[in-house]
Design an enzyme around this catalytic site. Structure first.
Site, PDB file in Angstrom:
ATOM      1  N   MET A 222       0.804  -1.225   0.000  1.00  0.00           N
ATOM      2  CA  MET A 222       0.000   0.000   0.000  1.00  0.00           C
ATOM      3  C   MET A 222       0.836   1.275   0.000  1.00  0.00           C
ATOM      4  O   MET A 222       0.318   2.358  -0.264  1.00  0.00           O
ATOM      5  CB  MET A 222      -0.950  -0.017   1.188  1.00  0.00           C
ATOM      6  CG  MET A 222      -2.022  -1.074   1.085  1.00  0.00           C
ATOM      7  SD  MET A 222      -3.390  -0.591   0.020  1.00  0.00           S
ATOM      8  CE  MET A 222      -4.385   0.358   1.188  1.00  0.00           C
ATOM      9  N   HIS A 227      -1.063   4.053  -3.089  1.00  0.00           N
ATOM     10  CA  HIS A 227      -2.347   4.236  -2.412  1.00  0.00           C
ATOM     11  C   HIS A 227      -2.218   5.125  -1.188  1.00  0.00           C
ATOM     12  O   HIS A 227      -3.008   6.061  -0.990  1.00  0.00           O
ATOM     13  CB  HIS A 227      -2.929   2.875  -2.017  1.00  0.00           C
ATOM     14  CG  HIS A 227      -4.302   2.955  -1.419  1.00  0.00           C
ATOM     15  ND1 HIS A 227      -4.531   3.334  -0.115  1.00  0.00           N
ATOM     16  CD2 HIS A 227      -5.529   2.698  -1.948  1.00  0.00           C
ATOM     17  CE1 HIS A 227      -5.825   3.322   0.143  1.00  0.00           C
ATOM     18  NE2 HIS A 227      -6.453   2.930  -0.954  1.00  0.00           N
ATOM     19  N   ASP A 228      -1.244   4.826  -0.335  1.00  0.00           N
ATOM     20  CA  ASP A 228      -1.065   5.593   0.902  1.00  0.00           C
ATOM     21  C   ASP A 228       0.000   6.665   0.773  1.00  0.00           C
ATOM     22  O   ASP A 228       0.324   7.327   1.762  1.00  0.00           O
ATOM     23  CB  ASP A 228      -0.688   4.647   2.047  1.00  0.00           C
ATOM     24  CG  ASP A 228      -1.834   3.730   2.442  1.00  0.00           C
ATOM     25  OD1 ASP A 228      -2.945   3.883   1.892  1.00  0.00           O
ATOM     26  OD2 ASP A 228      -1.614   2.849   3.292  1.00  0.00           O
ATOM     27  N   THR A 229       0.546   6.824  -0.430  1.00  0.00           N
ATOM     28  CA  THR A 229       1.649   7.772  -0.623  1.00  0.00           C
ATOM     29  C   THR A 229       1.358   8.657  -1.825  1.00  0.00           C
ATOM     30  O   THR A 229       0.503   9.523  -1.762  1.00  0.00           O
ATOM     31  CB  THR A 229       2.976   7.007  -0.793  1.00  0.00           C
ATOM     32  OG1 THR A 229       2.816   5.972  -1.774  1.00  0.00           O
ATOM     33  CG2 THR A 229       3.422   6.389   0.522  1.00  0.00           C
TER      34      THR A 229
END
Length: 419
Positions: A222, A227-229
């Site tokens: 992720m 997605h998270d970055t």
């Protein structure tokens, strides 16, 4: 046999005459709820015993490629991805698909669609399990004896079916089930099929041993998928992963790689995502573009066309085959100007009713259409699917236009909620 080049096997005729090594397309002893625990102690205990299988050393030659690899990143608009320097560098090594589209929002239904020919009305990223009587591309591959597998970064052990696994030091999101599409289908949870769904570290082991499968789905964690970055992180990871492989003779030989995103970040625009074709299969086309209309179902139709597989009887049947493959298989191209035109009217950015729809008008699983064939080339539905479902009323056809939440099949409600 695995140490030989795929092309050499095809020339020698070994693949054409060797019998498939998968025992059957019928799946037994499903274990869809056995390996779902995410408590640390349970995960560590399973790590010690989870079996990892080698893939059958039986190579089936394709018309345009002998190995297909798809690698997905997350939630980025086309223009932003295209301007990333590392993704732009990769584009110089292959063919940029200028009109490749996701089929809905959010993430999970796009992953589901890419292997099953529909998103089944999914409008969530929950712990979803698709009934075992619903087939995926895995059944089509095994029917022809074609090896397959998934490589999932930071998956805690082979065959793990849990919702997620976090980094045990930083507690950052790592592996998530929703980005591993075969495991979402209960038909792929037999012990044997689970043993082909591995951590990304196993990719490097299989590569070193010349034992990569012929079809594989690779998902970064992720952080690395963006997605998270950010797309900057995703692009850096993707180039770091692929650049050394692009000069690896075994990896590249008769290989087609699709680098793509699941969906756009912006939900109010057309769901066009940045995508590149790489590998020996696009040799001579480095730095070119293809403006034809494709979507996630094209992944399935391209694989079907290349190996002469049966179909799922769903939206895979009419999906455009990537042109570099269609030129060798005779598949016909059909435009979809309602999606790709300057004044588009279809955005492919939401789902209509289905068994996984949380927000409105749930519906039963749709039956596959057992009577449709691929345009011009005449590929038919997998006989096992026809035996399972029979000849029931179906909304699927072999056209290139697919429904979405604003343009559902006849009799289904329009999606008037925000996905």
């Amino acid at each position: 046999m695995a140490a030989l080049a795929l092309g050499a096997l095809a020339i020698a005729g070994v693949a054409a005459h060797a019998p498939p090594q998968y025992p059957t397309t019928t799946v037994t002893s499903l274990e869809s709820d056995v390996y779902t625990a995410t408590v640390n102690t349970s995960v560590y205990a399973a790590q010690a015993t989870a079996p990892t299988s080698k893939f059958p050393k039986h190579y089936v030659p394709g018309k345009a490629f002998d190995r297909y690899i798809t690698i997905w990143m997350e939630n980025t608009d086309f223009d932003k991805a295209a301007s990333d320097p590392n993704l732009a560098w990769l584009a110089t090594k292959g063919v940029t698909l200028e009109n490749y589209y996701g089929v809905t929002h959010p993430s999970e239904p796009n992953y589901v669609a890419s292997v099953g020919g529909d998103n089944f009305g999914m409008d969530n990223d929950d712990f979803n399990q698709i009934d075992a009587n619903v087939s995926s591309v895995i059944d089509l591959l095994e029917d022809k004896g074609i090896s397959w597998g998934t490589y999932q970064e930071d998956m805690p052990y082979t065959g793990f079916e849990g919702f997620s696994w976090v980094n045990q030091k930083t507690l950052a999101n790592d592996y998530v089930r929703k980005h591993n599409p075969p495991i979402i289908y209960d038909a792929n949870t037999s012990p044997r099929r689970l043993s082909y769904q591995k951590n990304l570290t196993e990719f490097h082991t299989d590569l070193a041993n010349n034992e990569l499968p012929q079809w594989s789905f690779i998902t970064p964690n992720m952080t690395d998928d963006g997605h998270d970055t950010s797309v900057t992180v995703a692009g850096t990871w993707m180039r770091g992963f692929l650049e050394p492989l692009l000069s690896d003779e075994y990896f590249m030989e008769r290989t087609l790689i699709l680098v793509t995103f699941d969906e756009t970040h912006t939900y109010t625009i057309g769901n066009k995502v940045f995508s590149i074709l790489l590998g020996d299969a696009v040799s001579g086309l480095a730095g070119t573009t293809d403006s034809r209309y494709y979507n996630h179902y094209s992944e399935i139709s391209t694989v079907e066309a290349n190996w002469g597989l049966h179909t799922l009887g769903r939206w895979d049947v009419g999906a455009n085959v990537f042109n570099v493959v269609a030129e060798k298989t005779g598949d016909v191209y059909r435009p979809n100007l309602a999606v790709t035109g300057a004044n588009e009217t279809i955005f492919q950015n939401s789902s209509f009713a289905g068994p996984f729809n949380d927000n409105f008008a749930k519906a039963a699983y749709p039956a596959p259409n057992v009577n449709i064939v691929s345009p011009k080339t005449g590929r038919t539905i997998l006989p096992a699917i026809k035996r399972t479902w029979g000849n029931k009323k179906s909304y699927y056809n072999n056209g290139v236009v697919i429904p979405d939440g604003q343009h559902p099949p006849e009799g289904y409600a329009v999606n008037d909620v925000a996905n």
